[in-house]
Design a protein around this motif. Structure first.
Motif, short mmCIF file in Angstrom:
data_model
loop_
_atom_site.label_atom_id
_atom_site.label_comp_id
_atom_site.label_asym_id
_atom_site.label_seq_id
_atom_site.Cartn_x
_atom_site.Cartn_y
_atom_site.Cartn_z
N THR A 1 59.05 35.66 31.57
CA THR A 1 58.23 34.55 31.09
C THR A 1 57.79 34.78 29.65
N ILE A 2 57.45 36.01 29.31
CA ILE A 2 57.04 36.33 27.94
C ILE A 2 58.24 36.26 27.00
N ILE A 3 59.39 36.70 27.47
CA ILE A 3 60.61 36.60 26.67
C ILE A 3 60.93 35.13 26.41
N ASP A 4 60.71 34.27 27.40
CA ASP A 4 60.95 32.84 27.23
C ASP A 4 60.06 32.27 26.12
N LYS B 1 55.82 33.76 15.26
CA LYS B 1 55.74 35.18 15.59
C LYS B 1 54.93 35.36 16.87
N LEU B 2 55.36 36.30 17.70
CA LEU B 2 54.65 36.63 18.93
C LEU B 2 54.27 38.10 18.89
N ALA B 3 53.00 38.38 19.14
CA ALA B 3 52.51 39.76 19.17
C ALA B 3 51.75 39.99 20.46
N VAL C 1 55.58 49.42 31.45
CA VAL C 1 56.58 48.45 31.93
C VAL C 1 57.38 47.91 30.74
N PHE C 2 56.70 47.60 29.64
CA PHE C 2 57.38 47.13 28.43
C PHE C 2 58.28 48.23 27.86
N GLU C 3 57.82 49.47 27.92
CA GLU C 3 58.61 50.58 27.37
C GLU C 3 59.85 50.86 28.21
N VAL C 4 59.73 50.81 29.53
CA VAL C 4 60.87 51.04 30.41
C VAL C 4 61.94 49.97 30.16
N ALA C 5 61.50 48.74 29.94
CA ALA C 5 62.43 47.64 29.67
C ALA C 5 62.86 47.61 28.19
N VAL D 1 61.15 45.11 20.82
CA VAL D 1 61.31 43.69 20.50
C VAL D 1 59.99 43.10 20.01
N PHE D 2 58.92 43.43 20.73
CA PHE D 2 57.60 42.88 20.42
C PHE D 2 56.77 43.85 19.59
N THR D 3 55.96 43.29 18.70
CA THR D 3 54.98 44.10 17.98
C THR D 3 53.77 44.21 18.91
N ILE D 4 53.36 45.45 19.18
CA ILE D 4 52.26 45.70 20.11
C ILE D 4 51.11 46.35 19.35
N TYR D 5 49.93 45.75 19.48
CA TYR D 5 48.72 46.27 18.84
C TYR D 5 47.76 46.80 19.90
N ASP D 6 46.92 47.75 19.50
CA ASP D 6 45.97 48.33 20.43
C ASP D 6 44.91 47.34 20.89
N SER D 7 44.54 46.41 19.99
CA SER D 7 43.47 45.46 20.34
C SER D 7 43.75 44.09 19.73
#
Length: 111
Positions: free
Chosen positions: A60-63, A74-76, A87-91, A96-102
């Motif tokens: 759903t998030i990939i969609d 842009k999606l973060a 889960v994101f790391e295993v996949a 693909v996504f920029t991930i922020y701590d907060s």
């Protein structure tokens, strides 16, 4: 599952909560489509209150990502717990996504 949308200068922050799973994904996909139709420059998904995500949730998030990519948005992601982040790391979606701590860090970086 909780879902809130807050408009910010650069786009929108979508607050998520609960479980993002096969049961909740169809509703979430519909809500994401409504957000993407407004063509925000940036969407930050705040995962602070998300306890669990499965493969249908990832899809759903990939969609949403693909919908936004069409018009250059842009999606973060922000506030992922250790469990959800893994889960994101295993996949390998952390590549693909920029991930922020907060959420605050994401808003600041995406101004």
């Amino acid at each position: 599952m909780d879902f809130t949308v807050q408009d910010i200068a650069s786009g929108a922050v979508v607050g998520l909560g609960g479980e993002i799973d096969l049961y909740h994904s169809p509703t979430l996909k519909q809500k994401f489509t409504e957000v993407a139709k407004k063509k925000p420059a940036c969407v930050i998904l705040n995962f602070t209150l998300v306890k669990y995500i499965d493969s249908s949730g990832l899809a759903t998030i990939i969609d949403l990502y693909q919908q936004m990519k069409v018009y250059g948005g842009k999606l973060a992601l922000a506030g992922l717990s250790v469990q959800v982040r893994s889960v994101f790391e295993v996949a390998r979606l952390n590549q693909v996504f920029t991930i922020y701590d907060s959420e605050e860090q994401a808003v600041e970086k995406l101004k």
